[in-house]
Write an enzyme that holds these catalytic residues in place. Structure first.
Site, PDB file in Angstrom:
ATOM      1  N   LYS A  39       0.871  -1.184   0.000  1.00 13.34           N
ATOM      2  CA  LYS A  39       0.000   0.000   0.000  1.00 13.34           C
ATOM      3  C   LYS A  39       0.904   1.229   0.000  1.00 13.34           C
ATOM      4  O   LYS A  39       1.604   1.495   0.971  1.00 13.34           O
ATOM      5  CB  LYS A  39      -0.885   0.004   1.243  1.00 13.34           C
ATOM      6  CG  LYS A  39      -1.795   1.227   1.342  1.00 13.34           C
ATOM      7  CD  LYS A  39      -1.521   2.023   2.601  1.00 13.34           C
ATOM      8  CE  LYS A  39      -2.441   3.204   2.819  1.00 13.34           C
ATOM      9  NZ  LYS A  39      -2.503   4.169   1.722  1.00 13.34           N
ATOM     10  N   SER A  75       4.270   7.932   9.781  1.00  9.59           N
ATOM     11  CA  SER A  75       4.231   8.688  11.029  1.00  9.59           C
ATOM     12  C   SER A  75       4.267   7.775  12.256  1.00  9.59           C
ATOM     13  O   SER A  75       3.859   6.614  12.211  1.00  9.59           O
ATOM     14  CB  SER A  75       2.992   9.575  11.078  1.00  9.59           C
ATOM     15  OG  SER A  75       1.869   8.795  11.394  1.00  9.59           O
ATOM     16  N   THR A  76       4.765   8.348  13.352  1.00 15.49           N
ATOM     17  CA  THR A  76       4.862   7.620  14.611  1.00 15.49           C
ATOM     18  C   THR A  76       3.474   7.194  15.102  1.00 15.49           C
ATOM     19  O   THR A  76       3.300   6.072  15.575  1.00 15.49           O
ATOM     20  CB  THR A  76       5.549   8.522  15.667  1.00 15.49           C
ATOM     21  OG1 THR A  76       6.798   8.953  15.127  1.00 15.49           O
ATOM     22  CG2 THR A  76       5.806   7.787  16.962  1.00 15.49           C
ATOM     23  N   GLY A  77       2.493   8.085  14.960  1.00 15.61           N
ATOM     24  CA  GLY A  77       1.137   7.784  15.413  1.00 15.61           C
ATOM     25  C   GLY A  77       0.567   6.561  14.718  1.00 15.61           C
ATOM     26  O   GLY A  77       0.005   5.659  15.362  1.00 15.61           O
ATOM     27  N   VAL A  78       0.710   6.507  13.404  1.00 19.54           N
ATOM     28  CA  VAL A  78       0.188   5.368  12.641  1.00 19.54           C
ATOM     29  C   VAL A  78       0.918   4.084  13.044  1.00 19.54           C
ATOM     30  O   VAL A  78       0.308   3.034  13.236  1.00 19.54           O
ATOM     31  CB  VAL A  78       0.326   5.623  11.119  1.00 19.54           C
ATOM     32  CG1 VAL A  78       0.002   4.370  10.325  1.00 19.54           C
ATOM     33  CG2 VAL A  78      -0.568   6.778  10.684  1.00 19.54           C
ATOM     34  N   GLU A  88      10.100   2.736  10.224  1.00 21.52           N
ATOM     35  CA  GLU A  88      10.862   3.963  10.385  1.00 21.52           C
ATOM     36  C   GLU A  88       9.834   5.074  10.415  1.00 21.52           C
ATOM     37  O   GLU A  88       8.972   5.157   9.542  1.00 21.52           O
ATOM     38  CB  GLU A  88      11.818   4.148   9.207  1.00 21.52           C
ATOM     39  CG  GLU A  88      12.861   5.218   9.442  1.00 21.52           C
ATOM     40  CD  GLU A  88      12.871   6.248   8.348  1.00 21.52           C
ATOM     41  OE1 GLU A  88      13.110   5.897   7.188  1.00 21.52           O
ATOM     42  OE2 GLU A  88      12.613   7.421   8.667  1.00 21.52           O
ATOM     43  N   CYS A 134      12.547  12.675   6.272  1.00 24.10           N
ATOM     44  CA  CYS A 134      12.541  12.269   7.685  1.00 24.10           C
ATOM     45  C   CYS A 134      13.777  12.838   8.363  1.00 24.10           C
ATOM     46  O   CYS A 134      13.782  13.101   9.555  1.00 24.10           O
ATOM     47  CB  CYS A 134      12.573  10.752   7.826  1.00 24.10           C
ATOM     48  SG  CYS A 134      11.469   9.904   6.719  1.00 24.10           S
TER      49      CYS A 134
END
Lengths: 410, 133
Positions: free
Chosen positions: A212, A266-269, A293, A327
């Site tokens: 994806k 992202s860190t949240g995902v 990452e 990043c």
């Protein structure tokens, strides 16, 4: 059957083309950019042997030229995720049984196709779809992805050759099996090379993959998928789908054969993924591999012995190339008081001199941020900083604000 | 570009993912204290640079910032990692640090099977030590 231990020596990095004045690569890239802009492909999902089109056509625009339509992609839903998993699992037996030299050959061929006839196409789709200038596209879509493919072949052959010792009267060996199930690769907009690497690194090891990509990277991901097909990747080994993240997660993370996720974003995902996988632990055949990452808040700290020119140049390039959307982009700097004035002066001069606009004008250093959502988020931080100006914090210059706004409104 | 008077101002801490650089000016004599600030300001640990001509400052920063970045640069910008040369990735809030494009990453997609083949298998369960009291 393998009648030899074939070698894949350490490759050299793909040379970065300069696109200097009058160069052949610049001329060719410009031709391809016009060719790409003259077409509007109807980009399918790739599931097994099928090119899947749906009724949900989503227009793709260059971030720096919102009125232009580069093409359309076909958005999928839950059933396409299921079909992609089924296609991957159906391909697994024959793919994992294919000899290493024949697997390796596919990725080495893809690297060579990308280094030659497809180079301006993967660079061109990256430039137009993700608003990268020619140099930023070259070091990403061409060089880094070529390197990923070639170096991973070398590294994997090194792994295969790592073998245990054998005592008297026995022979010990290690075979490096692919994982039992499918791998989900979820890739970001900012690097075409990461889009290519996350599915291919797992696939190279004999795994099958559901890929994806970010909606904002479909345009170049589709080009890379065509390169992989031409290089001979069998149907179903990598299945590229355009389905929203929560739907993908719901289907993949509930599947018994989910074997791992290869993620950049992202860190949240990533945290949500990890939690969901944890909750579903009892449903899996094996413990899934979770590789991700995520974000960064990358620093530059200068010492009082630093040369102000070196500091300012590192910051101007490190913070603003590709609009700071790496990043690794420098976003916080610590400057010692003894050189602060000199560094600030250089920074302000540098930012004022940045030329900004479309990717087709090669004199531009800065292009557009990826989309409106990103633009709004960045603007909020800038507005908030401006409001605090009279109280506690100060803005060095307003220059960048104008530049950012220009880039996304065009 | 924003100049922050507070080293913990929001744009010094949060990822913006855009062309915004926040600069904090520290007293030139407080390098070591500032290294602690660099280490503790954000939840991430992806990349970072130290710029200095003084070797002892480079060494101090390299040691103090050991866990503050997975890719650490000396006298360079913190971007532009090249496959095979600077394997890329970070720990803390920046990920699992499996270094995409390196040999370390590929191990994650493999599940080794150990095979032992014995050529002359024993035919009696008794060991030599069992032959006397």
């Amino acid at each position: 059957m393998q009648y030899g231990n074939f070698s894949y020596p350490l490759p050299a990095n793909e040379p970065v083309l300069s696109y200097g004045p009058g160069s052949a690569e610049k001329k060719r890239l410009k031709e391809v950019l016009s060719e790409l802009k003259s077409q509007q492909p109807d980009i399918p999902m790739y599931i097994g042997s099928k090119e899947v089109r749906t009724k949900r056509k989503v227009a793709i625009h260059p971030p720096h030229e919102r009125k232009h339509v580069l093409g359309y992609f076909n958005a999928g839903d839950e059933k396409h995720v299921q079909q992609a998993i089924e296609a991957a699992l159906a391909a697994r037996e024959s793919w994992s049984a294919l000899s290493w030299e024949n697997r390796a050959g596919i990725f080495l061929k893809a690297a060579d196709l990308l280094a030659t006839k497809y180079r301006p196409y993967l660079n061109g789709t990256t430039m137009l779809g993700q608003s990268k200038n020619a140099f930023q596209a070259e070091i990403d879509a061409a060089c880094e992805l070529i390197d990923f493919l070639r170096f991973n072949v070398h590294f994997l052959s090194e792994i295969y050759s790592q073998q245990p010792v054998s005592g008297p009267g026995m022979h010990n060996r290690l075979e490096y099996r692919p994982l039992e199930g499918f791998i989900l690769a979820v890739t970001p907009f900012n690097f075409t090379a990461i889009g290519g690497n996350l599915p291919t690194s797992a696939a190279m090891c004999g795994n099958v993959v559901v890929w994806k990509c970010a909606n904002t990277q479909v345009y170049s991901a589709n080009m890379f998928m065509q390169i992989l097909k031409e290089a001979g990747i069998p149907d179903g080994v990598i299945n590229l789908i355009y389905v929203d993240g929560p739907t993908i997660g719901r289907v993949c993370f509930n599947h018994r054969d989910f074997a791992g996720v290869h993620f950049t974003g992202s860190t949240g995902v990533f945290n949500n993924m990890w939690e969901t996988i944890g909750k579903n632990m009892g449903n899996y055949r094996s413990y899934p591999r979770i590789v991700g990452e995520t974000g960064g808040k990358d620093f530059v700290i200068a010492h009082r012995s630093a040369d102000p020119d070196v500091v300012a140049t590192a910051l101007l390039r490190g913070a603003f190339e590709f609009q700071g959307q790496k990043c690794s982009a420098a976003s916080r700097a610590y400057i010692p008081s003894n050189i602060a004035e000199a560094v600030k002066k250089k920074l302000v001069e540098g930012v004022k001199s940045f030329k900004m606009g479309t990717v087709e004008d090669f004199t531009n250093f800065v292009n557009a941020v990826i989309d409106e959502k990103s633009f709004d988020k960045i603007s909020e931080y800038i507005s908030a900083a401006k409001k605090t100006r009279k109280r506690k914090y100060g803005l060095v210059e307003n220059v960048i604000k104008k530049k950012v706004i220009l880039s996304s409104l065009q | 570009m924003i100049e922050a008077k507070d080293p913990k101002y929001v744009t010094m801490c949060e990822e913006i993912f855009g062309p915004v650089l926040t600069v904090y000016v520290y007293p030139a004599g407080s390098f070591e204290k500032t290294l602690e600030l660099v280490d503790n300001t954000s939840p991430y640990a992806l990349t970072g640079s130290v710029i200095a001509t003084d070797r002892s400052a480079v060494e101090l920063a390299t040691n103090k910032l050991r866990n503050a970045a997975g890719n650490f640069y000396i006298n360079d910008k913190p971007t532009g990692a090249v496959v095979g040369q600077q394997p890329f990735g970070g720990a803390r809030g920046s990920g699992t640090n499996d270094k995409a494009g390196s040999i370390l990453n590929l191990y994650r997609w493999l599940s080794p099977r150990t095979i032992k083949e014995t050529f002359n298998p024993p035919v009696d369960y008794k060991y030599p030590f069992m032959q006397e009291k």
